[in-house]
Design a protein around this motif. Structure first.
Motif, PDB file in Angstrom:
ATOM      1  N   ALA A 140       0.670  -1.141   0.013  1.00  0.00           N
ATOM      2  CA  ALA A 140       0.099   0.065  -0.084  1.00  0.00           C
ATOM      3  C   ALA A 140       0.981   1.358  -0.040  1.00  0.00           C
ATOM      4  N   HIS A 141       1.827   1.208   0.996  1.00  0.00           N
ATOM      5  CA  HIS A 141       2.836   2.453   0.789  1.00  0.00           C
ATOM      6  C   HIS A 141       3.245   2.794  -0.686  1.00  0.00           C
ATOM      7  N   ILE A 142       3.607   1.695  -1.485  1.00  0.00           N
ATOM      8  CA  ILE A 142       3.923   2.019  -2.717  1.00  0.00           C
ATOM      9  C   ILE A 142       2.918   2.378  -3.626  1.00  0.00           C
ATOM     10  N   SER A 163      10.493   3.201   6.038  1.00  0.00           N
ATOM     11  CA  SER A 163       9.646   3.617   6.965  1.00  0.00           C
ATOM     12  C   SER A 163      10.427   3.306   8.385  1.00  0.00           C
ATOM     13  N   GLY A 164       9.385   3.362   9.403  1.00  0.00           N
ATOM     14  CA  GLY A 164       9.961   2.848  10.879  1.00  0.00           C
ATOM     15  C   GLY A 164      10.419   1.577  10.828  1.00  0.00           C
ATOM     16  N   GLY A 165       9.784   0.701  10.213  1.00  0.00           N
ATOM     17  CA  GLY A 165       9.770  -0.874  10.334  1.00  0.00           C
ATOM     18  C   GLY A 165      10.656  -1.433   9.054  1.00  0.00           C
ATOM     19  N   ALA A 219      15.654   2.303   8.100  1.00  0.00           N
ATOM     20  CA  ALA A 219      16.069   3.872   7.855  1.00  0.00           C
ATOM     21  C   ALA A 219      15.178   4.699   8.796  1.00  0.00           C
ATOM     22  N   GLY A 220      14.066   4.629   9.040  1.00  0.00           N
ATOM     23  CA  GLY A 220      13.234   5.607   9.836  1.00  0.00           C
ATOM     24  C   GLY A 220      13.655   5.068  11.297  1.00  0.00           C
ATOM     25  N   GLU A 221      14.016   3.825  11.697  1.00  0.00           N
ATOM     26  CA  GLU A 221      14.522   3.265  13.154  1.00  0.00           C
ATOM     27  C   GLU A 221      15.664   3.858  13.242  1.00  0.00           C
ATOM     28  N   PHE A 241      16.798   7.012  12.205  1.00  0.00           N
ATOM     29  CA  PHE A 241      16.333   8.361  12.352  1.00  0.00           C
ATOM     30  C   PHE A 241      16.139   8.451  13.843  1.00  0.00           C
ATOM     31  N   ASP A 242      15.215   7.588  14.531  1.00  0.00           N
ATOM     32  CA  ASP A 242      14.496   7.611  15.633  1.00  0.00           C
ATOM     33  C   ASP A 242      15.779   7.367  16.789  1.00  0.00           C
ATOM     34  N   LYS A 243      16.490   6.430  16.443  1.00  0.00           N
ATOM     35  CA  LYS A 243      17.567   5.811  17.327  1.00  0.00           C
ATOM     36  C   LYS A 243      18.715   7.057  17.571  1.00  0.00           C
ATOM     37  N   GLY A 248      11.652  10.554  15.978  1.00  0.00           N
ATOM     38  CA  GLY A 248      13.136  11.538  15.703  1.00  0.00           C
ATOM     39  C   GLY A 248      13.179  11.849  14.241  1.00  0.00           C
ATOM     40  N   GLY A 249      12.621  11.285  13.143  1.00  0.00           N
ATOM     41  CA  GLY A 249      12.997  11.528  11.848  1.00  0.00           C
ATOM     42  C   GLY A 249      12.519  13.030  11.675  1.00  0.00           C
ATOM     43  N   PRO A 250      11.387  13.410  11.905  1.00  0.00           N
ATOM     44  CA  PRO A 250      11.131  14.909  11.524  1.00  0.00           C
ATOM     45  C   PRO A 250      11.780  15.949  12.170  1.00  0.00           C
ATOM     46  N   ILE A 297      15.016  15.578  13.268  1.00  0.00           N
ATOM     47  CA  ILE A 297      16.172  15.620  12.952  1.00  0.00           C
ATOM     48  C   ILE A 297      16.263  16.373  11.413  1.00  0.00           C
ATOM     49  N   ASP A 298      15.121  16.033  10.745  1.00  0.00           N
ATOM     50  CA  ASP A 298      14.955  16.697   9.439  1.00  0.00           C
ATOM     51  C   ASP A 298      15.175  18.295   9.772  1.00  0.00           C
ATOM     52  N   LYS A 299      14.212  18.722  10.672  1.00  0.00           N
ATOM     53  CA  LYS A 299      14.027  20.165  10.757  1.00  0.00           C
ATOM     54  C   LYS A 299      15.156  20.854  11.562  1.00  0.00           C
ATOM     55  N   GLY A 350       6.844   5.756   1.904  1.00  0.00           N
ATOM     56  CA  GLY A 350       6.838   5.342   3.397  1.00  0.00           C
ATOM     57  C   GLY A 350       7.313   6.475   4.061  1.00  0.00           C
ATOM     58  N   GLY A 351       7.322   6.682   5.499  1.00  0.00           N
ATOM     59  CA  GLY A 351       7.477   7.627   6.512  1.00  0.00           C
ATOM     60  C   GLY A 351       8.668   8.416   6.034  1.00  0.00           C
ATOM     61  N   VAL A 352       9.826   7.895   5.994  1.00  0.00           N
ATOM     62  CA  VAL A 352      11.112   8.652   5.576  1.00  0.00           C
ATOM     63  C   VAL A 352      10.920   9.405   4.041  1.00  0.00           C
ATOM     64  N   ALA A 390       9.173  11.328   3.651  1.00  0.00           N
ATOM     65  CA  ALA A 390       9.007  12.810   3.904  1.00  0.00           C
ATOM     66  C   ALA A 390      10.147  13.570   4.153  1.00  0.00           C
ATOM     67  N   ASN A 391      11.248  13.088   4.242  1.00  0.00           N
ATOM     68  CA  ASN A 391      12.499  13.735   4.562  1.00  0.00           C
ATOM     69  C   ASN A 391      13.100  14.544   3.390  1.00  0.00           C
ATOM     70  N   SER A 392      13.304  15.897   3.858  1.00  0.00           N
ATOM     71  CA  SER A 392      13.523  16.871   2.727  1.00  0.00           C
ATOM     72  C   SER A 392      14.819  16.564   1.839  1.00  0.00           C
ATOM     73  N   THR A 430       2.898  10.117   2.683  1.00  0.00           N
ATOM     74  CA  THR A 430       4.170   9.330   3.021  1.00  0.00           C
ATOM     75  C   THR A 430       4.000   8.445   4.538  1.00  0.00           C
ATOM     76  N   THR A 431       3.714   9.218   5.664  1.00  0.00           N
ATOM     77  CA  THR A 431       3.445   8.396   6.633  1.00  0.00           C
ATOM     78  C   THR A 431       2.177   7.562   6.528  1.00  0.00           C
ATOM     79  N   ASP A 432       1.835   6.784   7.649  1.00  0.00           N
ATOM     80  CA  ASP A 432       0.685   5.776   7.510  1.00  0.00           C
ATOM     81  C   ASP A 432      -0.661   6.628   7.440  1.00  0.00           C
ATOM     82  N   ASN A 433      -1.287   5.870   6.752  1.00  0.00           N
ATOM     83  CA  ASN A 433      -2.794   6.604   6.015  1.00  0.00           C
ATOM     84  C   ASN A 433      -3.631   5.590   5.434  1.00  0.00           C
TER      85      ASN A 433
HETATM   86  O1  KG4 Z   1       5.729   4.684   7.379  1.00  0.00           O
HETATM   87  P1  KG4 Z   1       5.527   5.294   8.633  1.00  0.00           P
HETATM   88  O2  KG4 Z   1       4.606   6.219   9.066  1.00  0.00           O
HETATM   89  O3  KG4 Z   1       5.136   4.121   9.792  1.00  0.00           O
HETATM   90  C1  KG4 Z   1       5.730   2.828   9.535  1.00  0.00           C
HETATM   91  O4  KG4 Z   1       5.020   1.917   8.714  1.00  0.00           O
HETATM   92  O5  KG4 Z   1       6.619   2.616  10.139  1.00  0.00           O
HETATM   93  O6  KG4 Z   1       7.053   5.571   9.072  1.00  0.00           O
HETATM   94  C2  KG4 Z   1       7.362   6.150  10.184  1.00  0.00           C
HETATM   95  C3  KG4 Z   1       8.819   6.497  10.245  1.00  0.00           C
HETATM   96  C4  KG4 Z   1       9.544   6.957  11.704  1.00  0.00           C
HETATM   97  O7  KG4 Z   1      10.587   6.367  11.867  1.00  0.00           O
HETATM   98  C5  KG4 Z   1       9.899   8.439  11.535  1.00  0.00           C
HETATM   99  O8  KG4 Z   1      10.754   9.022  12.201  1.00  0.00           O
HETATM  100  C6  KG4 Z   1      10.191   8.671   9.945  1.00  0.00           C
HETATM  101  O9  KG4 Z   1       9.445   7.587   9.431  1.00  0.00           O
HETATM  102  N1  KG4 Z   1       9.919   9.947   9.504  1.00  0.00           N
HETATM  103  C7  KG4 Z   1      11.079  10.660   8.936  1.00  0.00           C
HETATM  104  C8  KG4 Z   1      10.321  11.945   8.572  1.00  0.00           C
HETATM  105  N2  KG4 Z   1       9.069  11.925   8.726  1.00  0.00           N
HETATM  106  C9  KG4 Z   1       8.696  10.623   9.274  1.00  0.00           C
HETATM  107  N3  KG4 Z   1      12.186  10.292   8.814  1.00  0.00           N
HETATM  108  C10 KG4 Z   1      12.902  11.414   8.419  1.00  0.00           C
HETATM  109  N4  KG4 Z   1      12.840  12.699   7.801  1.00  0.00           N
HETATM  110  C11 KG4 Z   1      11.270  12.870   7.810  1.00  0.00           C
HETATM  111  N5  KG4 Z   1      10.714  14.043   7.661  1.00  0.00           N
END
Ligand code: KG4
Ligand code: ZN
Length: 338
Positions: free
Chosen positions: A113-115, A140-142, A166-168, A170-172, A183-185, A187-189, A274-276, A278-280, A305-308
Motif C-alpha cells: 500500500a505504501h507503494i 519507514s520505521g519498520g 532507515a526510520g528506526e 533516524f529515531d534511534k 525522531g525523523g521529522p 532531525i530533518d528540521k 513510506g514515512g522517511v 517525507a525527509n527533505s 508518506t506516513t501511515d494513512n
Molecule cells: O511509514 P511510517 O509512518 O510508519 C511505519 O510503517 O513505520 O514511518 C514512520 C517513520 C518513523 O521512523 C519516522 O521517524 C520517519 O518515518 N519519518 C521521517 C520523517 N518523517 C517521518 N524520517 C526522516 N525525515 C522525516 N521528515
C-alpha cells in the motif's frame, strides 16, 4: 464508479479514507500522542487507542467524503504486516462493518500500500503515475526495501535492511541526542540549520542491494560518548550540525543502493514511499537524481508518506477491479505477505 472505505491500524495511527476509484474524497488520521513519553510505540497502548479512535475516525471520513455508508461498494483494511494487537482492532472492526453493510471485504498488505499510494489522486489535481516496471525505495520505521514493481500486485523485494530500518535509525540517533520521538521529522528540521559536512560517519559495506544501519548508529553513539568526555555540552552545541551530518549519511547510503539497482535492472522509473520519504534531504536527492541521472522520479505528497488509509483504499480499489475479496476468516499477520 466504485466507492471504497479504507481502514489502516497497523501501528500507531488510526486512519480511515473514502475514495472514488483512485480519487481521495477524505483521508482522516488520528495520531497517538500517548507513545511520545515512552520514546517509541507501546503495542498495548496502541491497540487500546485504536479501539477509542476507530469509530470517530471512520465516522468523520464518511462524513467528510459527503457519502452515506450505504453507498460504499467495498471495504479495504490492512491485514499486515504490523503490530498484531493493533491490526486486530482494524481487522475485527472491518469484518463486522462489511458484514453489516453486506459489501465485499478486501485485505491489503501495508508495504504494498505504501507503494500503491503513488496511484492516489487528489481531487482536481491529476498527477502522473509511475509506469511498470518501476523501482520503489520503501523507507519507514519498520522497513527499508528496494522493490521491483512489475504490476499493482506483482512486486519483488530486491534488497532490504539486514538490521535496522532507515526510520528506526533516524529515531534511534534522535533518542541518543535526547530528542523526542519520532525522531525523523525532528532531525530533518534541525538539519536545515546545520552543516552536513561538519562530521563524517562510516558507510557500511554490504553486498548487493541490501542495507545495514546498525553500525552507523553504534558509531554515532561512540562518537558522541567520546566528545562528551571533553565537552559535556557537545550535543547541545552541535545539534544542528550533528543532525545534518547524520541525515546526509543515511540518505547517501539509501541512494547508493538505489542507483546500483537502477543500473542493474535498467529501470529509470524510480519512486520513494513510506514515512522517511517525507525527509527533505531524500526528496532533494531524488530531484538531483532526476536532473543528473535522468531518473523519472515519483515523490509522494506529504499526506501519503506516513501511515494513512488513502493508500489502503487505493490498493483495495485495484483488488476490487480484479474481484479479489477476503472472507470473514481473515486474520492479521505480523510479518511478510508481499
Ligand atoms: O511509514 P511510517 O509512518 O510508519 C511505519 O510503517 O513505520 O514511518 C514512520 C517513520 C518513523 O521512523 C519516522 O521517524 C520517519 O518515518 N519519518 C521521517 C520523517 N518523517 C517521518 N524520517 C526522516 N525525515 C522525516 N521528515
Ligand atoms: Zn507504514
Amino acid at each position: 464508479m466504485a466507492l471504497i472505505l479504507g481502514i489502516e491500524s497497523s501501528c500507531d495511527d488510526t486512519s480511515a479514507a473514502v475514495i472514488n476509484n483512485t480519487t481521495i474524497l477524505s483521508n482522516i488520521t488520528a495520531n497517538q500522542d500517548v507513545h511520545r513519553k515512552f520514546g517509541g510505540v507501546v503495542p498495548e497502548l496502541a491497540s487500546r487507542a485504536h479501539q477509542q479512535n476507530i469509530i470517530p475516525v471512520i465516522h468523520q471520513a464518511i462524513k467528510e467524503a459527503g457519502v452515506k455508508k450505504e453507498d460504499l461498494d467495498a471495504l479495504a483494511f490492512t491485514r499486515g504486516p504490523g503490530l498484531l494487537g493493533s491490526l486486530l482492532v482494524g481487522t475485527s472492526f472491518s469484518k463486522a462493518f462489511a458484514m453489516g453493510l453486506n459489501i465485499p471485504l478486501i485485505e491489503v498488505n501495508h508495504m504494498q500500500a505504501h507503494i500503491l499510494a503513488h496511484f492516489a489522486q487528489l481531487p482536481g489535481q491529476e498527477k502522473p503515475v509511475p509506469s511498470f516496471p518501476f523501482l520503489c525505495l520503501t523507507v519507514s520505521g519498520g522497513h527499508t526495501q528496494i522493490v521491483q514493481v512489475k504490476d499493482h500486485f506483482d512486486m519483488e523485494i530486491v534488497g532490504q535492511t539486514i538490521d535496522d530500518a532507515a526510520g528506526e535509525t533516524f529515531d534511534k540517533v534522535a533518542k541518543i541526542m535526547g530528542l523526542p520521538y519520532p525522531g525523523g521529522p525532528v532531525i530533518d528540521k534541525l538539519a536545515r540549520l546545520g552543516n552536513p559536512d561538519k562530521f563524517k560517519f562510516p558507510e557500511p559495506n554490504i553486498h548487493g542491494f541490501d542495507y545495514s544501519f546498525s553500525g552507523l548508529k553504534t558509531s554515532f553513539l561512540y562518537f558522541l560518548r567520546d566528545n562528551l568526555k571533553t565537552d559535556p555540552d557537545f550535543i547541545e552545541n552541535n545539534k544542528a550540525d550533528l543532525s545534518a551530518s547524520i541525515q546526509k549519511t543515511i540518505i547517501k547510503i539509501l541512494l547508493k543502493k538505489l542507483k546500483l539497482a537502477s543500473e542493474k535492472f535498467g529501470i529509470q522509473e524510480i519512486a520513494i514511499a513510506g514515512g522517511v520519504s517525507a525527509n527533505s534531504e531524500l526528496r532533494n536527492a531524488m530531484e538531483t537524481a532526476h536532473r543528473e541521472w535522468g531518473w523519472n522520479t515519483f515523490i509522494p505528497p506529504f499526506q501519503f508518506t506516513t501511515d494513512n488509509a488513502a493508500m489502503i483504499a487505493v490498493s483495495g480499489y485495484f483488488k476490487y477491479l480484479k474481484g479479489e475479496f477476503s472472507g470473514q476468516d481473515a486474520v492479521p499477520y505480523a510479518r511478510g505477505g508481499m
